[in-house]
Design an enzyme around this catalytic site. Structure first.
Site, PDB file in Angstrom:
ATOM      1  N   TYR A 198      66.948  60.352  48.284  1.00 53.64           N
ATOM      2  CA  TYR A 198      65.551  59.938  48.217  1.00 53.64           C
ATOM      3  C   TYR A 198      64.689  61.043  47.589  1.00 53.64           C
ATOM      4  CZ  TYR A 198      60.766  59.471  49.370  1.00 53.64           C
ATOM      5  OH  TYR A 198      59.405  59.455  49.227  1.00 53.64           O
ATOM      6  N   GLU A 208      57.006  66.015  49.371  1.00 49.90           N
ATOM      7  CA  GLU A 208      58.048  65.086  49.812  1.00 49.90           C
ATOM      8  C   GLU A 208      58.764  65.612  51.056  1.00 49.90           C
ATOM      9  OE1 GLU A 208      58.573  62.127  48.987  1.00 49.90           O
ATOM     10  OE2 GLU A 208      57.319  61.981  47.208  1.00 49.90           O
ATOM     11  N   ASP A 218      63.425  54.477  50.617  1.00 54.57           N
ATOM     12  CA  ASP A 218      63.219  54.996  51.971  1.00 54.57           C
ATOM     13  C   ASP A 218      62.873  53.808  52.871  1.00 54.57           C
ATOM     14  OD1 ASP A 218      60.649  54.303  51.256  1.00 54.57           O
ATOM     15  OD2 ASP A 218      59.729  56.193  51.858  1.00 54.57           O
TER      16      ASP A 218
END
Ligand code: SF4
Length: 376
Positions: free
Chosen positions: A130, A47, A148
């Protein structure tokens, strides 16, 4: 329908919508290395790497980073310099610095395991809403929806929402909608399915509505607005910056690089050299006015490198280098200076110009080195 959701679906429609999207994801998802694991460390790493970076660019870095730092402990115990050198080329180096700081905190305070609680995850360096929601939903099955740019675009089209999606009020609505639609029994798959839809079919330009598994629920498609949503944001004006870099070369072909700053405080100046070289090792560099590069670089070198050791500097201009960092368009004017002996500069290092791999350098510095090595 929920009062906060911008997607107007009845309860049975939502069930159908979720089943369609999850079935599509299960059948069509791209086979990516971080999708073959539930290890929170690996998911977190993916991520972070994927922030502002394309999937194809991330895959090789992800794999080589994991070979060198296979788990949280290996990363937490690594030196910053080594971590940065494995990040070199991926850009946005504050991500790597925060990753290391967070790994050390996790090692010290959370028993080496990525925390399961949202607030604890959010308190770590470099982790926003996020990333916390993505890691916790995918690794631990926590019912937290991600939001996002990809997910926001999909939701805005599903609900035919106009306006600047990043405006706080709209972003809050989108967040509430994402949470409302979340498939709570499979939140990790759900979040990835929404992101996958945004990345592969519901793309910024020319969405492929004919292939979309949830087209029948999409207001933008029904109204013929899919191409017009989201509305374009006004772009920040580009700033032109000119830098001059000094490539000192001794008879052994070695050069001198300056250390990154120790302080983590960032300058707000758009032409701050440390920011432009990603706070990594760099050639002596100064922001200059066009047409004044050689004179300003000479003054800078005399003052900050050579001190009292005054001498006539004969700078050899090299091919100019172009580089872009967010809204900044940078022109670097590199100069080569042959030198018998390097000045003593605190924190500087001396390395072969042809191989700077012993320290972490940014793409900009790499381009300057290439210009200095290019045949005249
Ligand atoms: Fe996006 Fe088109 Fe699917 Fe709507 S129908 S969600 S615009 S791809």
């Amino acid at each position: 329908m929920c009062a906060v959701s911008i997607v107007a679906l009845s309860a049975p429609e939502i069930g159908k919508f979720r089943r369609r999207l999850l079935a599509w994801f299960s059948a069509r998802k791209r086979d990516l290395p971080w999708r073959r694991t539930k290890d929170p460390y690996r998911i977190w790493l993916s991520e972070i790497m994927l922030q502002q970076t394309r999937v194809a660019a991330v895959v090789p870095y992800y794999e080589s980073f994991l070979r060198r730092f296979p788990d949280m402990q290996a990363l937490a115990r690594a030196r910053a310099e080594v971590v940065l050198s494995h990040w070199a080329g991926l850009g946005y180096y504050s991500r790597a610095r925060n990753l290391l700081r967070a790994a050390r905190e996790i090692d010290a305070r959370h028993g080496g395991r990525f925390p399961r609680e949202y607030d604890a995850a959010l308190a770590l360096p470099g982790i926003g809403r996020y990333t916390a929601a993505a890691v916790l939903s995918i690794a631990y099955g926590k019912p937290l929806a991600v939001l996002d740019g990809n997910v926001a675009r999909v939701l805005a089209r599903l609900g035919a929402l106009r306006g600047d999606l990043r405006a706080p009020a709209l972003w809050r609505k989108l967040g509430a909608t994402a949470q409302y639609l979340l498939a709570r029994r499979t939140p990790g798959d759900w979040n990835q399915a929404m992101m996958e839809l945004g990345a592969t079919l519901c793309t910024p330009r020319s969405p492929q509505c004919l292939l979309c598994p949830v087209a029948e629920f999409c207001e933008a498609r029904k109204q013929g607005l899919a191409d017009l949503i989201p509305e374009k944001r006004s772009k920040r004006d580009t700033i032109e910056i000119t830098l001059a870099s000094l490539v000192l070369v001794d008879p052994r072909g070695k050069t001198l690089l300056l250390a990154p700053p120790k302080s983590t405080r960032k300058s707000a100046a758009p032409d701050d050299v440390h920011t432009l070289v990603s706070r990594m090792w760099h050639f002596p560099t100064v922001a200059v006015q066009h047409g004044q590069a050689a004179a300003e670089l000479t003054r800078f070198a005399q003052e900050s490198l050579f001190g009292a050791r005054k001498f006539q500097m004969v700078l050899g201009p090299l091919k100019k280098v172009r580089h872009a960092v967010t809204y900044r368009s940078i022109t670097v004017l590199p100069f080569r200076l042959e030198i018998e002996k390097f000045p003593k500069v605190s924190g500087a290092t001396v390395l072969p110009l042809a191989d700077l791999s012993a320290v972490a350098i940014s793409n900009l510095t790499r381009k300057v080195a290439r210009a200095a090595l290019a045949p005249k």
